[in-house]
Design an enzyme around this catalytic site. Structure first.
Site: not given
Length: 389
Positions: A283, A287, A296
């Site tokens: 990705r 998100h 993160y």
């Protein structure tokens, strides 16, 4: 994991660049990141995969990839400008979705999450449809039976239950067992495989020999939780516990994604039962537009995966094979821009629905209870007319 974790001020999960690179020879790949063609590739299930496309079909796959990405970029921009309430980008996952979408036959049924914009495009659905959903104009406006593409599913993993039930129905109706039989593909991310719904689905699919393919797009993060904190074995190996085969494919390789998805669907439609496909991809963005991935993951990891970009890979292949020239790529870019501009114009022209319309489609033939609720709501809403508040 819960969405709230991504919003914590501390950086919840750091890993070194390269941590997401799969080890071992089990990944099916027909196109290297440099665009070099691999004629045949054997998966962990022992099947040898290949494709045999015409030059026109190769160009068509590139066109799909480019248009899907452009539409995604446009939708993301609309959201950032306040025209959509949220958007789940597929950037980086185009090859997995286009490959799987083009491998499905007209009679096959797809059960998506909320990110399968590329599959939706390949099924011939107007890309305005998911945007009306994320704008809050409707609950999703396409005919699932007509397009053989179920409504977007927000509840993580629930679509696997719907898909398995549908596939069991196909079996009971006797529409399986021949080369022109029906099959189902249920899409999900790596995070969904940690949901109980998915495991229950795989149990039932295995026991009832359901004609379903669980197509897992392993994009490395369930929101902010990295893959290594979700499973102790590669995802494709989990299928053995349910009694059916699994295979891992390079999800940034549209040719391999097509070949693996096609074989899996044919395996299911001819009565051989379910399969699990793990499309190993990444990705590239957040998100959703509510997420901040810099909390993160390392920028070095993102840069490493940019070198595996599925669209650049396919373009490099076309150039090396002299299948396409600059004029072709320019025409695709122009077409993609035109489609994206049209999409933007149509989104901005969408009328705001009247609040009372939420009662319109509760029951197909009406209901005295809903009629009473509509009247009460109408009176309540009218009480605010002319009020400064």
């Amino acid at each position: 994991m819960a969405k709230g974790e991504a919003a914590r001020p501390q950086r919840t999960s750091r890993r070194k660049a390269g941590a997401g690179t799969p080890a071992g020879p089990d990944m099916v790949q027909l196109l290297t990141p440099e665009g070099e063609r691999i004629e045949r590739s054997t998966g962990a299930n022992g099947v040898e995969y290949s494709v045999d496309f015409s030059d026109e079909e190769y160009r068509g796959l590139y066109r799909d990839l480019a248009i899907v990405r452009k539409l995604d970029i446009e939708a993301n921009a609309l959201c950032r400008q306040g025209e959509l309430s949220i958007w789940a980008s597929l950037a980086g996952q185009e090859a997995a979705q286009v490959g799987a979408g083009r491998a499905m036959r007209p009679q096959d049924m797809a059960f998506p999450t909320y990110r399968e914009h590329g599959v939706l495009y390949c099924r011939g659905i107007d890309p305005i449809m998911p945007l009306s959903l994320f704008r809050g104009v409707d609950q999703g406006g396409w005919d699932s039976d007509k397009y053989k593409f179920n409504m977007y599913t927000i509840v993580i993993g629930a679509q696997s239950l719907h898909g398995t039930g549908y596939a069991m129905g196909i079996n009971f109706d006797g529409k399986v067992g021949t080369s022109d039989g029906e099959a189902v593909m249920a899409f999900m991310g790596d995070g969904a495989t940690s949901q109980g719904d998915v495991h229950e689905s795989m149990v039932y699919a295995g026991v009832f020999n359901a004609p379903i393919v669980f197509f897992v797009q392993n994009n490395q993060f369930a929101i902010s939780e990295p893959l290594e904190r979700q499973t102790r074995v590669p995802l494709y190996q989990r299928s053995s516990g349910y009694g059916f085969p699994g295979v891992r494919v390079d999800g940034n390789d549209v040719l391999a994604s097509y070949a693996v998805a096609k074989h899996a669907m044919d395996h299911a439609r001819t009565g051989n039962g379910p399969m699990l496909v793990e499309a190993y991809t990444y990705r590239m963005g957040p998100h959703t537009t509510t997420d901040d991935p810099t909390r993160y993951r390392e920028s070095a990891e993102l840069e490493e995966w940019k070198a595996k970009d599925p669209i650049l890979r396919m373009r490099s292949f076309l150039e090396k094979q002299k299948v396409a020239d600059d004029a072709f790529f320019a025409s695709v870019d122009a077409d993609a821009q035109e489609i994206a501009t049209d999409l933007r114009d149509r989104v901005l022209a969408m009328p705001n629905p009247q609040p009372v319309s939420l009662f319109d489609n509760v029951y197909p033939h009406g209901s005295p209870l809903v009629d009473a609720q509509r009247a009460e709501f109408t009176t309540y809403h009218a009480s605010f007319e002319g009020s400064a508040h």
